[in-house]
Design an enzyme around this catalytic site. Structure first.
Site, mmCIF file in Angstrom:
data_model
loop_
_atom_site.group_PDB
_atom_site.id
_atom_site.type_symbol
_atom_site.label_atom_id
_atom_site.label_comp_id
_atom_site.label_asym_id
_atom_site.label_seq_id
_atom_site.Cartn_x
_atom_site.Cartn_y
_atom_site.Cartn_z
ATOM 1 N NE ARG A 51 -2.729 0.790 3.442
ATOM 2 C CZ ARG A 51 -2.056 1.497 4.375
ATOM 3 N NH1 ARG A 51 -1.644 2.727 4.116
ATOM 4 N NH2 ARG A 51 -1.815 0.983 5.556
ATOM 5 C CE1 TYR A 105 -12.364 8.428 -18.937
ATOM 6 C CE2 TYR A 105 -12.223 8.908 -16.597
ATOM 7 C CZ TYR A 105 -12.451 8.018 -17.627
ATOM 8 O OH TYR A 105 -12.757 6.715 -17.341
ATOM 9 C CG ASP A 177 -5.874 13.010 -18.190
ATOM 10 O OD1 ASP A 177 -5.096 12.335 -18.889
ATOM 11 O OD2 ASP A 177 -6.941 12.553 -17.729
ATOM 12 C CE LYS A 202 -8.600 4.342 -20.233
ATOM 13 N NZ LYS A 202 -9.003 5.710 -19.970
#
Ligand SMILES: *Cc1c(COP(=O)(O)O)cnc(C)c1O
Length: 394
Positions: A51, A105, A177, A202
């Site tokens: 984590r 987005y 982004d 992506k």
């Protein structure tokens, strides 16, 4: 010995790899261990734990990403939205205001509209190509400006250099982004952006088989996002790290093939009588093309278009394709087509959709790494069959 590499293709393969190789392994092994032996560390952040995004698989990924993006620091996350939300929340606090490009987005839009107000953070949507509007929207409590290097689904490019200048002159954090462009086509940190965010789901991973994200940029800001991510719990699992690491080695190869394929498909679309308009950053007719030409090394693998025959023609076009799959998401090796009005924009009110240029018939295409000529032939045969009235007039 620290080795240095010059070009993207070499960096993608060799940068950040452990030296010497662990156990002689040519390929970075997966360290599928949640926790690690306590080696006299004093502070909990020195403890290795998945984590905390500090296991060997995270560290080699960070080093490779830093080299590819020419970044001071990198942080991999459990999804693109984990990267975006951790970055925004580490920069913004109660009482702050953020300027955000209109029509971001969908997940980002929902996060900004649904979550930030509850935390006392306000926003104003801005036109990414109109700096005059940013100045009018700026407030004393504005802390950041957030844009996308290529907008979805209209493929417009904001005035990215002006975003950096505006942020610098007003002491704002500049965030972009850069998912669609990737560091192969555009490196925002080189022109002065503070943070570059990615859905690594992506292009970066490129094989449509994991969800992951990346925060790149100024060391202090990336570290702040990392500390917040520790609290939010959005870390990336070592096995997904391994797949992303493997995907990154072919990022330059894939992106260059996708640039070439999209350019060929865009030209074929523009030349076809069944097509009304094509949105592609490589075309002068697409708003912001001049910024793409000035700043990008390639125009990317994404495009969208309207057919003369509207929605019905779009449905027939999609049904007649044999290579591209009909699916959401993007940036994988396989070409995909989708109609944004019935997927990502289904919940956006019709007037806002129209203002953003998203017609009901708009088709978005993510061009994969298939042979460009074969892909073009498939697109053309589907166009030939999608609109009988247009074609009989030819
Ligand atoms: C997909 C996407 C995201 C969100 O990424 P996830 O990995 O799905 O969380 C953010 N920005 C852009 C531009 C995207 O395409």
């Amino acid at each position: 010995m620290t080795r240095s590499f010059r070009s993207d293709s070499t960096i993608a393969v060799h940068a950040g790899e452990p030296d010497p190789r662990i156990g002689g392994a040519v390929s970075m092994p997966i360290f599928q261990s949640a926790n690690y032996l306590h080696e006299g560390t004093e502070h909990h952040v020195d403890t290795r734990y998945i984590r905390l995004t500090n296991t060997p698989n995270h560290e080699v990924l960070h080093a490779k990403l830093i080299a590819l993006a020419r970044a001071e620091a990198a942080l991999v996350t459990g999804s693109g939205m984990a990267a975006i939300s951790a970055a925004l929340l580490s920069v913004l606090g109660s009482g702050d205001h953020v300027l955000c490009i209109d029509g971001p987005y969908g997940g980002t839009l929902n996060f900004i509209e649904d979550e930030l107000p509850r935390l006392g953070i306000s926003h104003t949507f801005i036109d990414g190509r109109d700096p005059g509007e940013w100045e009018a929207a700026r407030r004393p409590e504005t802390r950041a400006i957030y844009v996308e290097s290529i907008t979805n689904p209209m493929m417009q490019v904001p005035d990215l250099q002006a975003v950096v200048s505006f942020a610098r002159s007003h002491g704002l954090v500049s965030m972009v982004d850069n998912t669609f462009a990737t560091p192969i086509n555009f490196r925002p940190l080189e022109i002065g952006f503070d943070l570059s965010l990615h859905s690594a789901t992506k292009y970066m991973n490129g094989h449509s088989d994991i969800v992951a994200g990346v925060v790149l940029g100024r060391r202090d800001l990336v570290e702040a996002a990392g500390l917040l991510l520790n609290h939010l719990g959005g870390s990336l699992d070592p096995h997904a790290c391994f797949l992303l690491h493997r995907g990154l080695k072919t990022l330059p190869l894939r992106v260059r093939q996708q640039n070439a394929g999209a350019a060929a498909v865009a030209r074929a679309l523009a030349d076809h009588p069944a097509v009304a308009t094509v949105n592609y950053p490589g075309f002068e007719s697409t708003p912001g093309h001049e910024h793409a030409r000035a700043l990008f090394d390639g125009f990317g693998g994404m495009l969208s278009f309207d057919l003369v025959g509207g929605v019905e023609a779009a449905k027939r076009f999609t049904a007649h394709l044999s290579i591209p799959l009909h699916a959401a998401s993007l940036g994988g090796v396989e070409s995909l087509v989708i109609r944004p009005a019935v997927t990502a924009y289904a919940d956006v009110p019709a007037d806002r959709r129209r203002r953003l240029g998203v017609t009901d018939g708009l088709v978005r295409m993510s061009v994969g790494i298939e042979d460009p000529d074969e892909l073009v032939a498939d697109v053309v045969q589907a166009l030939d069959r999608c609109d009988a009235s247009v074609l009989s007039a030819r």
